[in-house]
Write a protein that holds these residues in place. Structure first.
Motif: not given
Lengths: 272, 295
Positions: A18-28, A30-45
């Motif tokens: 489960l941990l491995a699957a979570f780590i593997s999928v999380f950046p995807f 993050w990328m999808a959510v990041g596209a909906t956020n402002t640059s400042a919000d992305i850098l704030k996590g």
């Protein structure tokens, strides 16, 4: 068999996976959510969807000549893949179907060449392309990738399963050797070609270092180069970067989900 | 006579099929690799070369940036490749259990990173490891760390980021090779061992691992070759090998020497031959070790 130790072992296995699957999928994610956020919000996590998707898209398409860039990427990857498959499958077929001691020796030396690092080729290749006045052209990217030792191996392995009776029957029917290759071998081996197409296309689509060296003007750049370039600004707009990263990932992601089994076959292919 | 005519035409056909590939390999691989060997004995800037003998090799031993790049590359190799291959083996072993619930989901998820382009995942990782970014936020929320880690600004943590990134990208790839090989192992060996009361870890260590030796060797060799050529990640995630060259790799240094600074192609070619020699030596060692254990 359900003793406590086995149960704990089983729980640990699921936890690990489960941990491995979570780590593997999380950046995807993050990328999808990041596209909906402002640059400042992305850098704030900020890991929740925001309202900046439209603005990011507008900024992306106004800073990138997307039709031209997509054309470059698809043209280089498409033509490169077609030529690689043709030349390398011809060789794989030739090595397997027409044996001679001398050619076997050449084939053996290809195995050694498989480990030649590209870093040791790039300077001479660059000077060669400069002398041929091919810097900043499609040819400069495509030419060095056409003969792929890996794909030659792949096709030679696959050709071992090609029924020799088919070739013999075609010969009796009076077909020439090249006709047998194009009219009998290629249609029969289409699943091998499909698997090889996936890995070669992906390698070409994702290629970074060589295009970075050879392609110098904005209108020649591939999507990979453009996405990399978006982060080299002094203060990159990360929302725009995420939009670009999604576009760069999408084609291979789609191929993967449509042809999952072939995809994996292709990756395993050359070593079976 | 008819027989020899047939054989000759077979010979001719054999050459015609392989010739296009061989000519291209000759022009774009064999010729350049010999050329760069010759070039590594040349000194000069730009396109003005003169024979320098061993000047470049002497320069290597006194060039702190080269030594830094070399040691960084070897550190990445020595730490990243074993971690990744062990993880891949563990995951493959767990997924090789046909009674495992959600098996194909786990497999797809762990394989998914291989689908991304190196550039796309690198830029995504760079944003995740920002000073106030998501990684620090999650680790602090889980109370693993108290203060944010300066991932990309600290020489040690920047190396950790690069190692984590490559491991993320390639573990699933190696796992697929192990899984395919495990499925070819005869189940009855495991059944027999189980009946004899051999515990699971011993079955893994004494049956699975020895049976997978050829695949483990193959993955070690390709991972070694790949890591020795590391370029995309340190160029993009840690911004051209930063901070202060802490993640500078040999490939990145070659690129800098040839295309980022005033080109000194001869010296860059010498550095590139360091990679060639390293790849050769390490591959040879790995083959010898594997053969030794088999005997």
């Amino acid at each position: 068999m359900s003793n406590p130790i086995a149960l704990i072992g089983r729980a640990a296995t699921y936890l690990l996976l489960l941990l491995a699957a979570f780590i593997s999928v999380f950046p995807f994610f993050w990328m999808a959510v990041g596209a909906t956020n402002t640059s400042a919000d992305i850098l704030k996590g900020k890991a929740t969807p925001g309202g900046a998707l439209w603005a990011n898209m507008v900024n992306f398409f106004s800073s990138v000549d997307m039709p031209r860039i997509l054309f470059n990427s698809f043209f280089i990857a498409g033509v490169g893949t077609a030529l690689t498959l043709l030349v390398s499958s011809l060789a794989g077929y030739g090595f397997e179907m027409f044996r001679s001691r001398f050619r076997e020796r050449i084939f053996g030396s290809l195995l050694l060449m498989l480990s030649i690092p590209f870093a040791a080729l790039m300077i001479p290749l660059f000077i060669m392309m400069a002398n041929l006045k091919l810097i900043n052209t499609y040819q400069a990217i495509i030419l060095p990738t056409i003969a792929s030792i890996f794909i030659v191996f792949y096709f030679r392995q696959a050709t071992k399963a090609f029924p020799h009776e088919l070739r013999d029957a075609a010969r009796i029917d009076g077909l020439k050797e090249w006709q047998i290759f194009f009219w009998v071998y290629m249609p029969v081996m289409r699943s091998t070609y499909a698997a090889a197409t996936i890995i070669v296309f992906m390698a070409n689509w994702n290629n970074y270092l060589w295009p970075l060296i050879v392609l110098q003007t904005n209108e020649m750049k591939t999507l990979t180069l453009v996405v990399a370039g978006l982060t080299s600004a002094y203060t990159p707009d990360w929302g725009v970067v995420m939009v670009g990263a999604i576009f760069a990932t999408l084609p291979t992601l789609i191929i993967f989900f449509l042809l999952q089994r072939r995809f994996v076959e292709g990756m395993l292919g050359a070593v079976k | 006579m008819a027989q020899s005519g047939y054989e000759r035409s077979q010979q001719v056909n054999g050459w015609l099929f392989v010739l296009p590939a061989l000519i291209l390999l000759g022009i774009f691989m064999i010729y350049p690799i010999i050329w760069s060997l010759w070039m590594s004995f040349q000194v000069g800037r730009g396109m003005n070369f003169s024979f320098g003998g061993f000047t470049n090799i002497m320069r290597l031993t006194q060039d702190p940036v080269f030594l830094r790049a070399l040691s960084n590359t070897l550190i990445f190799l020595a730490i990243q490749v074993p971690i990744m291959l062990i993880l891949a083996l563990l995951f493959a072993n767990a997924l090789n259990d046909s009674k495992l619930w959600g098996r194909s989901w786990f497999r797809t998820a762990i394989f998914l990173p291989c689908v991304t382009s190196l550039v796309a995942y690198s830029v995504v990782f760079r944003s995740m490891f920002a000073q106030d970014g998501i990684m620090n936020e999650m680790l602090m929320a889980l109370q693993i760390i108290d203060n944010p880690i300066p991932w990309l600004a600290d020489p040690f943590w920047a190396k950790v980021v690069i190692i984590s990134a490559i491991t993320w990208r390639w573990t699933g790839y190696n796992m697929i090779f192990y899984l395919a090989a495990m499925q070819n192992i005869d189940r009855s060996i495991y059944e027999a061992a189980k009946i004899d009361g051999v515990p699971a870890w011993a079955r893994f260590w004494y049956i699975t691992v020895p049976m997978l030796k050829p695949v483990i060797l193959f993955t070690t060799v390709i991972s070694t070759i790949g890591t020795l050529q590391l370029f995309d990640e340190p160029n993009l995630i840690t911004n051209q090998g930063g901070p202060s060259d802490a993640t500078l790799t040999l490939s990145l240094y070659i690129y800098n020497l040839s295309f980022r600074f005033m080109p000194s192609f001869g010296y860059a070619a010498t550095v590139s031959y360091v990679i060639v020699v390293l790849v050769g030596i390490l591959t040879l060692i790995q083959f010898l070790v594997a053969r030794d254990r088999r005997a």
